[in-house]
Motif scaffolding. Structure first.
Motif, PDB file in Angstrom:
ATOM      1  N   ARG A 112       0.823  -1.222   0.000  1.00 20.07           N
ATOM      2  CA  ARG A 112       0.000   0.000   0.000  1.00 20.07           C
ATOM      3  C   ARG A 112       0.854   1.269   0.000  1.00 20.07           C
ATOM      4  O   ARG A 112       0.348   2.368  -0.175  1.00 20.07           O
ATOM      5  CB  ARG A 112      -0.897   0.023   1.227  1.00 20.07           C
ATOM      6  N   PHE A 131       2.180   0.842  -6.654  1.00 19.25           N
ATOM      7  CA  PHE A 131       0.844   0.465  -6.195  1.00 19.25           C
ATOM      8  C   PHE A 131       0.042   1.715  -5.813  1.00 19.25           C
ATOM      9  O   PHE A 131      -1.156   1.808  -6.097  1.00 19.25           O
ATOM     10  CB  PHE A 131       0.945  -0.500  -4.997  1.00 19.25           C
ATOM     11  N   PHE A 172      -3.434   2.906  -7.543  1.00 18.74           N
ATOM     12  CA  PHE A 172      -4.653   3.198  -6.763  1.00 18.74           C
ATOM     13  C   PHE A 172      -5.200   4.574  -7.149  1.00 18.74           C
ATOM     14  O   PHE A 172      -6.403   4.733  -7.395  1.00 18.74           O
ATOM     15  CB  PHE A 172      -4.324   3.129  -5.267  1.00 18.74           C
ATOM     16  N   CYS A 214      -4.436  -6.352  -1.086  1.00 17.99           N
ATOM     17  CA  CYS A 214      -4.382  -5.485  -2.274  1.00 17.99           C
ATOM     18  C   CYS A 214      -5.648  -5.562  -3.108  1.00 17.99           C
ATOM     19  O   CYS A 214      -6.129  -4.540  -3.603  1.00 17.99           O
ATOM     20  CB  CYS A 214      -3.213  -5.894  -3.161  1.00 17.99           C
ATOM     21  N   LEU A 243      -7.688  -2.220  -3.813  1.00 20.51           N
ATOM     22  CA  LEU A 243      -7.768  -1.655  -5.167  1.00 20.51           C
ATOM     23  C   LEU A 243      -9.185  -1.743  -5.734  1.00 20.51           C
ATOM     24  O   LEU A 243      -9.606  -0.873  -6.490  1.00 20.51           O
ATOM     25  CB  LEU A 243      -6.774  -2.368  -6.090  1.00 20.51           C
TER      26      LEU A 243
END
Ligand SMILES: NC(=O)c1ccc[n+]([C@@H]2O[C@H](COP(=O)([O-])OP(=O)(O)OC[C@H]3O[C@@H](n4cnc5c(N)ncnc54)[C@H](O)[C@@H]3O)[C@@H](O)[C@H]2O)c1
Length: 350
Positions: free
Chosen positions: A128, A133, A137, A185, A189
């Motif tokens: 995160r 990533f 997002f 995840c 997401l």
């Protein structure tokens, strides 16, 4: 100028060293002041490497003999609940590695202890905080690929996990130990909780490598249906031998997004036709998510200093544990399993 946060590391193994390095080298607001490990060898090794003199064999001894503000807990999963609760009861902020705990009841105990004592609880989901990533997002949020319809997340680790992590009773197996990150995840997401899962597992390499614990598996494939109607899959392979591989693909109504790559550097070499193009791959998780580990520790320290909640907390850890348990129950009982069965019935593989 923010007050420095004094951190005691509990568990001086592989993950412990990564966080110790972040605190000592990269996060100026965090001071590593003590190390706890039940193994004298690990204590000496990590204590020497990071020049920490205050060393203890138990958390209780550290709580008695050392002044500090926070713990980073990096012991095996089966020790997470007792250590996290003891630290919270002593008023210490808690950074707790994934998987949060072995059962939903244990997760609830940790969450309640943190809330009761007014301490921060952050779970070690470094993806995160990994730049690619985070960018993904934000771009999903901005609507670039439209409404996400399908997500596929894979985590393949190079070698056998430590002995405790091969044992389902001590770790909940690979779906927890390796795929915790995928469980977190996909939920993050897709902005939806998993609702139903169906898992198949297989054991290709365990026997040849001397793993004789019951129900060991080294390959897993899980299909997921989310509460909002979208779909997902998680793939786990450990050991895969070829390197550390973590990639995600999301298909939205307007397009497709891929996160992560196998290639460690942009350097590609070709010297002969037989070997073709050659480029390095990530060798392990510490290398693959180097920035994620640093950023998550920065966040932990900054949240303590600012008195703000962590971006990834107890409820996120609890959902990932629920996902891993639902997947495990699914392959044990050879059927799709609803998350509600795990959240309501306290099922465990032992
Ligand atoms: N976020 C990630 O990417 C990541 C990567 C690896 C491991 N982890 C997690 O970190 C945790 C530790 O994994 P690891 O690979 O570092 O394990 P490890 O076996 O290398 O190290 C664990 C250490 O904890 C010590 N220990 C065990 N029980 C203890 C107790 N009650 N008190 C104090 N010390 C104790 C052991 O002696 C050992 O030195 C696990 O939860 C694992 O899932 C997370």
């Amino acid at each position: 100028m923010s007050v420095p946060i004094r951190v005691c590391l509990v568990g001086a193994g592989r993950a412990g060293k990564v966080h110790a390095n972040s605190l000592v080298v990269h996060v100026p607001g965090g001071h590593l002041v003590g190390v706890v490990d039940s193994s004298a060898e690990a204590l000496q090794d990590t204590g020497d490497q990071f020049a920490v003199d205050a060393r203890f064999e138990t958390l209780e001894a550290a709580l008695d003999g050392l002044e500090f503000d926070a713990v980073v807990i990096t012991t095996p999963t089966f020790a997470h609940r007792s250590l996290a609760v003891a630290a919270a009861e002593a008023g210490k902020h808690v950074f707790l590695e994934k998987p949060m705990a072995l059962t939903i009841a244990e997760c609830d105990e940790i969450i309640e202890a943190a809330e009761r004592n007014g301490v921060l609880l952050q779970i070690g989901f470094m993806r995160r905080f990994a730049p690619e990533f985070v960018a993904a997002f934000e771009r999903i949020q901005a609507g670039e690929i439209g409404r996400p319809m399908i997500i596929k997340s894979l985590s393949h680790g190079p070698g056998l996990p430590p002995p405790w992590a091969r044992d389902l009773k001590k770790s909940n197996g690979m779906l927890a130990e390796v795929n915790s990150h995928d469980w977190d995840c996909i939920r993050w997401l897709m902005e939806s909780n998993p609702q139903r899962v169906y898992a198949e597992v297989a054991n290709f390499k365990g026997e040849a490598r001397g793993v004789d614990v019951p129900d060991f598996y080294d390959n897993a494939l899980v299909n997921v249906r989310f509460e909002n109607g979208s779909l997902g899959s998680i793939s786990g392979v450990c050991p895969c031998d070829y390197g550390y591989d973590a990639r995600v693909e999301i298909v939205g109504e307007l397009g497709i997004m891929q996160i992560g790559e196998m290639q460690k550097q942009a350097v590609v070499v070709c010297t002969d036709r037989e070997h073709g193009l050659v480029t390095p791959i990530f060798r392990g998780w510490a290398e693959r998510f180097a920035w994620g580990y640093i950023r998550e520790m920065e966040h932990f320290i900054q949240c303590i200093q600012a008195g703000t909640p962590a971006r990834v907390g107890g409820q996120d850890g609890r959902w990932a544990v629920a996902g891993a348990l639902a997947g495990t129950r699914s392959f044990f009982e050879e059927r799709p399993v609803y998350l509600s069965e795990i959240l309501d019935e306290a099922w465990t593989p032992s």
